[in-house]
Design a protein around this motif. Structure first.
Motif, PDB file in Angstrom:
ATOM      1  N   ALA A  92      10.437  20.368  89.559  1.00  0.00           N
ATOM      2  CA  ALA A  92      11.820  20.042  89.191  1.00  0.00           C
ATOM      3  C   ALA A  92      12.229  18.665  89.718  1.00  0.00           C
ATOM      4  O   ALA A  92      12.772  17.849  88.952  1.00  0.00           O
ATOM      5  N   ARG A  96      13.206  15.342  87.365  1.00  0.00           N
ATOM      6  CA  ARG A  96      14.469  14.590  87.486  1.00  0.00           C
ATOM      7  C   ARG A  96      14.197  13.107  87.697  1.00  0.00           C
ATOM      8  O   ARG A  96      14.901  12.259  87.133  1.00  0.00           O
ATOM      9  N   VAL A 135      15.593  16.799  79.307  1.00  0.00           N
ATOM     10  CA  VAL A 135      16.807  16.529  80.074  1.00  0.00           C
ATOM     11  C   VAL A 135      17.529  15.305  79.525  1.00  0.00           C
ATOM     12  O   VAL A 135      18.756  15.303  79.353  1.00  0.00           O
ATOM     13  N   ARG A 138      19.030  16.090  76.036  1.00  0.00           N
ATOM     14  CA  ARG A 138      20.192  16.970  76.135  1.00  0.00           C
ATOM     15  C   ARG A 138      21.427  16.200  76.573  1.00  0.00           C
ATOM     16  O   ARG A 138      22.555  16.537  76.204  1.00  0.00           O
ATOM     17  N   ASP A 244       9.861  28.463  87.220  1.00  0.00           N
ATOM     18  CA  ASP A 244      10.924  28.255  88.204  1.00  0.00           C
ATOM     19  C   ASP A 244      11.556  26.877  88.032  1.00  0.00           C
ATOM     20  O   ASP A 244      12.783  26.742  88.079  1.00  0.00           O
ATOM     21  N   GLY A 247      13.812  26.719  85.034  1.00  0.00           N
ATOM     22  CA  GLY A 247      15.071  27.387  85.331  1.00  0.00           C
ATOM     23  C   GLY A 247      16.001  26.494  86.144  1.00  0.00           C
ATOM     24  O   GLY A 247      17.208  26.438  85.884  1.00  0.00           O
ATOM     25  N   ARG A 248      15.450  25.782  87.119  1.00  0.00           N
ATOM     26  CA  ARG A 248      16.262  24.882  87.938  1.00  0.00           C
ATOM     27  C   ARG A 248      16.821  23.719  87.116  1.00  0.00           C
ATOM     28  O   ARG A 248      17.922  23.226  87.389  1.00  0.00           O
ATOM     29  N   LEU A 249      16.042  23.290  86.115  1.00  0.00           N
ATOM     30  CA  LEU A 249      16.459  22.163  85.280  1.00  0.00           C
ATOM     31  C   LEU A 249      17.355  22.592  84.122  1.00  0.00           C
ATOM     32  O   LEU A 249      17.991  21.745  83.480  1.00  0.00           O
ATOM     33  N   GLY A 250      17.388  23.889  83.856  1.00  0.00           N
ATOM     34  CA  GLY A 250      18.145  24.361  82.713  1.00  0.00           C
ATOM     35  C   GLY A 250      17.497  24.016  81.394  1.00  0.00           C
ATOM     36  O   GLY A 250      18.177  23.852  80.376  1.00  0.00           O
ATOM     37  N   VAL A 251      16.147  23.911  81.398  1.00  0.00           N
ATOM     38  CA  VAL A 251      15.399  23.549  80.202  1.00  0.00           C
ATOM     39  C   VAL A 251      14.655  24.784  79.690  1.00  0.00           C
ATOM     40  O   VAL A 251      13.987  25.472  80.464  1.00  0.00           O
ATOM     41  N   ALA A 252      14.765  25.039  78.405  1.00  0.00           N
ATOM     42  CA  ALA A 252      14.049  26.159  77.798  1.00  0.00           C
ATOM     43  C   ALA A 252      12.650  25.718  77.391  1.00  0.00           C
ATOM     44  O   ALA A 252      12.433  24.552  77.051  1.00  0.00           O
ATOM     45  N   GLU A 255      12.166  23.663  74.322  1.00  0.00           N
ATOM     46  CA  GLU A 255      12.557  22.242  74.321  1.00  0.00           C
ATOM     47  C   GLU A 255      11.411  21.335  74.722  1.00  0.00           C
ATOM     48  O   GLU A 255      11.527  20.111  74.594  1.00  0.00           O
TER      49      GLU A 255
END
Length: 256
Positions: A92, A96, A135, A138, A244, A247-252, A255
């Motif tokens: 994660a 970023r 990311v 989005r 994990d 999930g932390r990044l909010g990425v499915a 995507e």
């Protein structure tokens, strides 16, 4: 001016093996090295190296020299500094960092590793690069075209390089003319500490393809994967860490 092409490579030298042709012909290029290429295990260091940090500095020096052959400046190389064989521990944060780099560079084309179970850092870099692009997209930023370069994987019990896993898109050939082959050979020679390893990757035409879909529900090919056979990592551990991180990044996964 935006970057024409950005290559995200797990280790210093991966971009030379898989994407030297792109770097030699790009109008403006950048290379991001996810790891420093220096594992903790001294058994994996070349002869004469006695300190991991010194090994990392050596690999950085070699990378800068190799990229200079392709006309890249020192500033065109970005090092994230993850420890070799440990990139999947910080997926994660790495994604970023890569997203910030993509926003700054705004490349038209992004060249990444395929996710093939060859090296745990290759799979980590493949996942982090795709997640970073998701990311950025989005958030409304420019989403570059994503291409895959070849890496290596296990096939029929042996290491295979210069090709993608069977069963998927075979990709297109990027021919290297004599001048490009000579330049690629000089780039490879700059990585003197990796001479024995790089001997398995002959200089020749390169293969690429549009990035394939990534699925974490099953390993990329029947087990064992190469990094499992080598005792470096396991698919189950990688997939759990990747899920994990997403999930932390909010990425499915869709995507990626």
């Amino acid at each position: 001016m935006s970057t024409t092409i950005a290559v995200i490579a797990a280790h210093p030298d991966d971009e030379v093996v898989g994407a030297a042709g792109w770097l030699l012909s790009a109008g403006r290029a950048a290379v991001v090295h996810v790891t420093d290429g220096a594992p903790r295990d001294p058994r994996l260091w070349p002869e004469g190296v006695t300190d991991r940090e010194a090994y990392a500095r050596l690999r950085a020096d070699e990378a800068r020299a190799a990229l200079a052959v392709a006309g890249l400046r020192a500033a065109d190389r970005i090092a994230l500094g993850a420890i070799d064989q440990e990139a999947d521990r910080s997926l994660a944060p790495l994604a970023r960092e890569l997203a910030a780099i993509l926003r700054a560079l705004a490349p038209q084309v992004l060249v990444v590793h395929p996710l093939e179970g060859g090296h745990p850092d290759h799979d980590a870099a493949a996942l982090a690069a795709r997640a970073a692009r998701a990311v950025v997209a989005r958030g409304g930023g420019p989403a570059p075209r994503v291409l895959e370069m070849t890496s290596y994987h296990l096939r029929d019990g042996a290491l295979e390089s210069g090709a993608f896993l069977p069963g998927g898109e075979a990709g297109a050939i990027r021919p290297l003319d004599p001048a490009a082959r000579a330049a690629k050979a000089r780039m490879i020679a700059c990585h003197a500490s990796q001479r024995a390893v790089l001997a398995a990757f002959p200089v020749g035409d390169e293969r690429w393809r549009a990035a394939a879909a990534v699925s974490l529900g099953a390993p990329p090919h029947p087990r064992p994967l190469l990094y499992e056979a080598m005792g470096w990592a396991s698919w189950d551990r990688f997939a759990a860490r990747a899920q994990d991180a997403l999930g932390r990044l909010g990425v499915a996964e869709a995507e990626l």
